[in-house]
Design a protein around this motif. Structure first.
Motif, PDB file in Angstrom:
ATOM      1  N   ASP A  98     -10.082   9.740  -2.901  1.00 22.57           N
ATOM      2  CA  ASP A  98      -8.900   9.636  -2.262  1.00 22.57           C
ATOM      3  C   ASP A  98      -8.432  10.599  -1.184  1.00 22.57           C
ATOM      4  O   ASP A  98      -7.838  10.240  -0.244  1.00 22.57           O
ATOM      5  CB  ASP A  98      -7.756   9.158  -2.988  1.00 22.57           C
ATOM      6  N   GLU A 111      -4.463  -1.806  -5.783  1.00 28.15           N
ATOM      7  CA  GLU A 111      -5.065  -0.755  -4.659  1.00 28.15           C
ATOM      8  C   GLU A 111      -6.046  -2.016  -4.258  1.00 28.15           C
ATOM      9  O   GLU A 111      -6.195  -2.255  -3.011  1.00 28.15           O
ATOM     10  CB  GLU A 111      -5.509   0.290  -5.284  1.00 28.15           C
ATOM     11  N   LEU A 128      -2.158  -1.603  -2.368  1.00 29.99           N
ATOM     12  CA  LEU A 128      -1.231  -0.840  -2.550  1.00 29.99           C
ATOM     13  C   LEU A 128      -1.650   0.748  -2.490  1.00 29.99           C
ATOM     14  O   LEU A 128      -2.933   0.923  -2.654  1.00 29.99           O
ATOM     15  CB  LEU A 128      -0.726  -1.126  -3.990  1.00 29.99           C
ATOM     16  N   SER A 129      -0.542   1.454  -2.497  1.00 32.44           N
ATOM     17  CA  SER A 129      -0.820   2.924  -2.530  1.00 32.44           C
ATOM     18  C   SER A 129      -1.493   3.486  -3.759  1.00 32.44           C
ATOM     19  O   SER A 129      -1.070   2.992  -4.849  1.00 32.44           O
ATOM     20  CB  SER A 129       0.536   3.772  -2.166  1.00 32.44           C
ATOM     21  N   ILE A 180      -0.853   5.932  -5.522  1.00 31.85           N
ATOM     22  CA  ILE A 180       0.286   6.832  -6.079  1.00 31.85           C
ATOM     23  C   ILE A 180       0.484   6.165  -7.485  1.00 31.85           C
ATOM     24  O   ILE A 180       0.652   6.851  -8.487  1.00 31.85           O
ATOM     25  CB  ILE A 180       1.565   6.693  -5.297  1.00 31.85           C
TER      26      ILE A 180
END
Length: 145
Positions: A34, A106, A111-112, A114
């Motif tokens: 990432d 994701e 989505l991020s 995180i």
């Protein structure tokens, strides 16, 4: 006798810490996937896109569920001196489930990452804390030293 229990305590505690070490290795993989500057080349050489991500989510979902069972068993064995720390470890273990859920978010919702990172960090912290608590407080039936 007590000495057998002490051996078991170290097996479990050290086993958890070793597992935490392998989880830290997982952060390297997350970094390569990432955040590394040449991540695209790494991803292209390694994964099969969404299929790989989904397998990752499935594997970690199963693993993190088993980890929660293991944490529950371990934390239940620890003396009452560690009540607060045991609650923290149990909570972190549950928060760790954000990781496999986050991978699915994701893949399918964009989505991020995180949530994946937060979940991975939570579970790593839970396993690390449980390992330390086990080495310090594993009760062998008598008053703990």
């Amino acid at each position: 006798g007590g000495s057998a229990m002490k051996t078991g305590r170290y097996n479990v505690g050290v086993g958890l810490l070793v597992m935490a070490g392998f989880m830290l290795y997982g952060f390297l993989l997350i970094y390569l996937r990432d955040f590394a500057p040449d991540k695209d080349a790494w991803v292209a050489s390694y994964s099969v896109g969404k299929h790989f991500e989904s397998r990752l989510a499935h594997v970690h979902g199963a693993l993190f569920s088993l980890l929660n069972l293991a944490l529950g068993f371990v934390l239940a064995r620890l003396g009452s001196a560690t009540d607060r720390a045991r609650r923290v470890a149990a909570g972190l273990g549950l928060a760790g489930l954000l990781m496999p859920v986050g991978i699915l978010g994701e893949v399918y919702l964009g989505l991020s990452p995180i949530f994946v990172l937060l979940g991975a960090m939570s579970m790593t912290a839970a396993v690390t804390l449980s390992g330390v608590l086990t080495l310090r407080h594993w009760s062998d039936g008598r008053a703990s030293s």
